[in-house]
Design an enzyme around this catalytic site. Structure first.
Site, PDB file in Angstrom:
ATOM      1  N   ALA A  96       7.019 -24.222  18.945  1.00 43.86           N
ATOM      2  CA  ALA A  96       6.928 -23.886  20.372  1.00 43.86           C
ATOM      3  C   ALA A  96       5.539 -23.416  20.785  1.00 43.86           C
ATOM      4  O   ALA A  96       5.200 -23.462  21.958  1.00 43.86           O
ATOM      5  CB  ALA A  96       7.951 -22.802  20.714  1.00 43.86           C
ATOM      6  N   ASN A 300      -0.034 -17.639  22.877  1.00 41.51           N
ATOM      7  CA  ASN A 300       0.804 -18.735  23.397  1.00 41.51           C
ATOM      8  C   ASN A 300       1.249 -18.391  24.835  1.00 41.51           C
ATOM      9  O   ASN A 300       0.983 -17.285  25.316  1.00 41.51           O
ATOM     10  CB  ASN A 300       1.995 -18.928  22.460  1.00 41.51           C
ATOM     11  N   CYS A 302       3.958 -17.372  26.432  1.00 42.23           N
ATOM     12  CA  CYS A 302       4.723 -16.163  26.818  1.00 42.23           C
ATOM     13  C   CYS A 302       4.211 -14.899  26.160  1.00 42.23           C
ATOM     14  O   CYS A 302       4.774 -13.814  26.330  1.00 42.23           O
ATOM     15  CB  CYS A 302       6.195 -16.394  26.522  1.00 42.23           C
ATOM     16  N   GLU A 304       3.933 -13.797  22.979  1.00 43.61           N
ATOM     17  CA  GLU A 304       4.414 -13.165  21.743  1.00 43.61           C
ATOM     18  C   GLU A 304       3.621 -13.566  20.502  1.00 43.61           C
ATOM     19  O   GLU A 304       3.827 -12.997  19.439  1.00 43.61           O
ATOM     20  CB  GLU A 304       5.909 -13.460  21.533  1.00 43.61           C
ATOM     21  N   THR A 462      13.282 -16.335  24.199  1.00 41.39           N
ATOM     22  CA  THR A 462      14.569 -16.992  23.918  1.00 41.39           C
ATOM     23  C   THR A 462      15.278 -17.479  25.189  1.00 41.39           C
ATOM     24  O   THR A 462      16.503 -17.398  25.290  1.00 41.39           O
ATOM     25  CB  THR A 462      15.533 -16.082  23.089  1.00 41.39           C
ATOM     26  N   GLY A 463      14.492 -18.001  26.120  1.00 42.02           N
ATOM     27  CA  GLY A 463      15.026 -18.449  27.407  1.00 42.02           C
ATOM     28  C   GLY A 463      16.201 -19.405  27.286  1.00 42.02           C
ATOM     29  O   GLY A 463      17.249 -19.193  27.909  1.00 42.02           O
TER      30      GLY A 463
HETATM   31  N1  UDP Z   1       7.770 -22.676  25.791  1.00 46.03           N
HETATM   32  C1  UDP Z   1       7.214 -23.783  26.408  1.00 46.03           C
HETATM   33  N2  UDP Z   1       7.795 -24.311  27.540  1.00 46.03           N
HETATM   34  C2  UDP Z   1       8.917 -23.775  28.074  1.00 46.03           C
HETATM   35  C3  UDP Z   1       9.492 -22.633  27.461  1.00 46.03           C
HETATM   36  C4  UDP Z   1       8.898 -22.124  26.316  1.00 46.03           C
HETATM   37  O1  UDP Z   1       6.208 -24.279  25.957  1.00 46.03           O
HETATM   38  O2  UDP Z   1       9.419 -24.292  29.100  1.00 46.03           O
HETATM   39  C5  UDP Z   1       7.143 -22.108  24.561  1.00 46.03           C
HETATM   40  C6  UDP Z   1       6.244 -20.927  24.835  1.00 46.03           C
HETATM   41  O3  UDP Z   1       5.198 -20.895  23.878  1.00 46.03           O
HETATM   42  C7  UDP Z   1       7.163 -19.753  24.603  1.00 46.03           C
HETATM   43  C8  UDP Z   1       7.960 -20.250  23.429  1.00 46.03           C
HETATM   44  O4  UDP Z   1       8.142 -21.635  23.704  1.00 46.03           O
HETATM   45  O5  UDP Z   1       6.456 -18.594  24.329  1.00 46.03           O
HETATM   46  C9  UDP Z   1       9.279 -19.614  23.238  1.00 46.03           C
HETATM   47  O6  UDP Z   1       9.989 -19.579  24.460  1.00 46.03           O
HETATM   48  P1  UDP Z   1      11.551 -19.401  24.469  1.00 46.03           P
HETATM   49  O7  UDP Z   1      11.910 -18.415  23.404  1.00 46.03           O
HETATM   50  O8  UDP Z   1      11.993 -19.121  25.855  1.00 46.03           O
HETATM   51  O9  UDP Z   1      12.037 -20.870  24.037  1.00 46.03           O
HETATM   52  P2  UDP Z   1      13.463 -21.462  23.642  1.00 46.03           P
HETATM   53  O10 UDP Z   1      13.378 -21.767  22.185  1.00 46.03           O
HETATM   54  O11 UDP Z   1      14.529 -20.492  24.021  1.00 46.03           O
HETATM   55  O12 UDP Z   1      13.559 -22.719  24.458  1.00 46.03           O
END
Ligand code: UDP
Length: 611
Positions: A96, A300, A302, A304, A462-463
């Site tokens: 990610a 990155n 967000c 973290e 963890t959206g």
């Molecule tokens: N991220 C991205 N695009 C998105 C959402 C997330 O590139 O639309 C990347 C970004 O680096 C973020 C990381 O994924 O910090 C983790 O986001 P999240 O935990 O919300 O992702 P999930 O695994 O739940 O989709």
């Protein structure tokens, strides 16, 4: 290998809808040709297969795949979205988070622009420091022209992101960082006041410890031109305040600014729109595990993951709510098992990954960075009957994260014994090398440990994966007890099932009450007992200070950084934002992001002339 009968995945309807819309494989006609179960098996099988490279038998690999399958389908642990989407598929990009370098020349700017596109196409997010670019109006010798500066190139990157749209899976996310001592810092701070601009970027100011000291003492500091390394001289128009138009530095004078004025401007903009956030760059670098390979300049999207140039991190998160027993205690033994298995999963992801760039492949293999985090923290608290905004919750946060961080390192040590430490270990802060493992005063930054991974822990937003696991996101408080969810173009009433169960058990449940809670956005209704109102606090019931304290508590036992939003009510003042920023610095956070309710929908501050 094809598993005959896959145990059904334990998923909510919302999770199934999200998976179907965005994650499950489709054929060329757009028909979904996977079930959630076959998707999780595809992932489990692909990641477990890595064990064979380290000597595991086919039977052992199968057992491992089954354990991974169980973790994901029962919602104990989920890897970041790109792993779910791409494992076992041709693209095969599983991470990610990326950071790419931008040097002060057009070749570098446009090479990295191309690399950004490739990473977005595969579902990854990118972070950039624009701090090395020469300021606007600086000389360009090759053309005898003038430079257009970091903000204009950020706009170019923004437009490219808009065009890519990540192949229909997710829109590219970016982080743009500029150092507080860059000559264009005022333009950068205000560049998102117009909320229709640079919308594919989050922005943060890289704040040095020296800057924070200057704020405290109300001192001035120099703006430095990165091309020359020297203090910048104000050009013909002088340097003007971007909002008031006041001349701060007259033409021909060295650019020195009052740190407090710059900090005030950051606070004012963050109050107005939520941006910029802060990235405490010196603190992040103190915990850089491989300082011999370079410094952190960006994170990155967000926040973290502070990362080096061409660095990458694959994330995964453990759902804490699953570890509360019926007796209202924490099942530490099960948590330990899941931490160990998840650490192994993430280490395997490094080898199963297909990165879009050779530089990234190389670095990922040399330092083997992983990001194990948590989600479902608010669920854990309500199940234990502990309000989020309490000293008890802060103490438990430390205890839980300390446990996870330690157990993940024990698992990484076990992996190092089986497979070898990460190749840069010897010169890292974990190794025996005295120069880079120590602070200037001689004290060790971290105890010597033979690890497989240079960093193990983080807290991601963890959206989407929290929706898949059916839990609260990251370490955020509950957003609401009942609300209307707009996910994948569908409107759904989402009610916290623990809350429903408690209401039924205690005899105050009604459908009407649940809808009223969703409509009003709070639970302060006469039917809801006072003790329930105290425990079931939501983001807006919680004073910003508790948000910051919670972030800091998790940060204490986290290698990387924490993604968290500090929520403010609409009527919060700029001074309250300032207090949160200062508290985050004092408590050892590596960065901070705030959001004031309703602020993005607002009329933005009008911008004056820029200088
Ligand atoms: N991220 C991205 N695009 C998105 C959402 C997330 O590139 O639309 C990347 C970004 O680096 C973020 C990381 O994924 O910090 C983790 O986001 P999240 O935990 O919300 O992702 P999930 O695994 O739940 O989709």
């Amino acid at each position: 290998m094809m598993k005959q009968e896959l145990a059904p995945a334990n998923l909510t309807d919302i999770a199934r809808t999200v998976l179907k819309k965005r994650y499950l494989l489709k054929n060329e006609h757009g028909d979904v040709i996977e079930t959630p179960e076959t998707m999780f098996w595809r992932v489990a099988e692909t990641i477990a297969a890595v064990d064979a490279r380290y000597g595991a038998s086919a039977e052992q690999v199968e057992e491992r795949a089954e354990r991974f399958y169980h973790l994901m389908t029962q919602g104990y642990f989920e890897p970041n979205s790109p792993t779910l989407m791409n494992a076992g598929r041709p693209l095969g990009q599983l991470s990610a988070c990326f950071v790419l370098p931008i040097d002060d020349n057009l070749t570098s700017i446009y090479e990295t622009l191309k690399h950004q596109a490739l990473i977005h196409q595969s579902g990854g997010g990118t972070g950039f420091s624009f701090s090395r670019l020469r300021p606007r109006n600086d000389v360009v010798r090759s053309t005898m022209g003038v430079a257009s500066g970091p903000v204009s190139f950020m706009d170019v990157y923004n437009h490219s992101t808009e065009a890519i749209k990540q192949g229909g899976t997710r829109r590219g996310a970016n982080m743009g960082i500029l150092r507080c001592d860059h000559p264009d810092i005022l333009e950068f701070i205000t560049c998102k006041l117009d909320t229709t601009k640079i919308t594919n970027f989050n922005i943060s100011v890289a704040i040095t410890d020296a800057f924070m000291r200057a704020v405290e003492r109300d001192e001035e500091y120099d703006l430095i031109n990165p091309r020359t390394g020297l203090g910048q001289i104000a050009s013909r128009d002088g340097l003007k305040h971007p909002l008031t138009g006041e001349v701060l530095v007259p033409a021909g004078q060295p650019m020195r600014l009052r740190a407090r004025m710059v900090f005030d401007l950051i606070v004012q903009c963050a109050h107005a729109t939520g941006e910029p956030g802060l990235f405490f760059i010196d603190r992040a670098n103190e915990y850089n595990p491989v300082p011999h390979l370079g410094e952190y300049e960006a994170t990155n999207p967000c926040g973290e993951q502070p990362l080096l140039a061409y660095d990458v991190c694959n994330l995964g998160s453990i759902n804490l709510g699953k570890f509360v027993t019926d007796a209202g205690t924490i099942d530490w033994e099960s948590l330990r098992d899941v931490v160990h298995e998840s650490t192994r999963f993430l280490d395997n992801v490094i080898d199963a990954n297909h990165y879009p760039l050779e530089q990234i492949t190389q670095l990922s293999q040399r330092i083997r960075r992983i990001g194990l985090g948590v989600m479902g923290w608010a669920d854990m608290l309500v199940r234990l009957g502990i309000p989020y905004n309490s000293a008890q919750a802060i103490d438990l946060a430390r205890q839980v994260m300390r446990f996870i961080d330690e157990e993940s390192k024990v698992a990484s040590e076990q992996l190092a014994r089986e497979r070898g430490p990460f190749p840069e270990w010897e010169y890292s802060i974990w190794g025996p090398d005295a120069t880079c493992a120590r602070r200037p005063d001689g004290s060790r930054i971290r105890p010597q440990r033979l690890l497989r991974n240079c960093n193990v822990t983080t807290v991601a937003p963890t959206g989407t994966i929290s929706i898949i696991a059916g839990c609260s996101s990251g370490i955020e408080p509950l957003f609401a007890i009942a609300f209307w969810r707009y996910q994948a173009d569908t409107r759904m009433l989402d009610i916290n099932q623990d809350f429903v169960a408690q209401a039924k058990r205690e005899g105050w449940y009604s459908d009407e009450l649940m809808e009223r809670i969703a409509d009003t956005g709070h639970i302060h209704h006469p039917e809801v007992p006072a003790s329930v109102q105290r425990v079931w606090v939501t983001a807006h019931d919680i004073a910003p200070e508790w948000h910051v304290r919670m972030q800091a508590a998790f940060q204490e036992y986290t290698d990387s950084a924490i993604s968290k939003t500090i929520n403010f009510p609409h009527e919060a003042t700029p001074d309250q934002v300032r207090e949160a920023y200062e508290l985050a610095f004092r408590l050892g956070c590596k960065g901070i992001t705030v959001y004031r309710d309703g602020s993005r929908a607002n009329q933005v501050l009008s911008t004056g002339s820029t200088g």
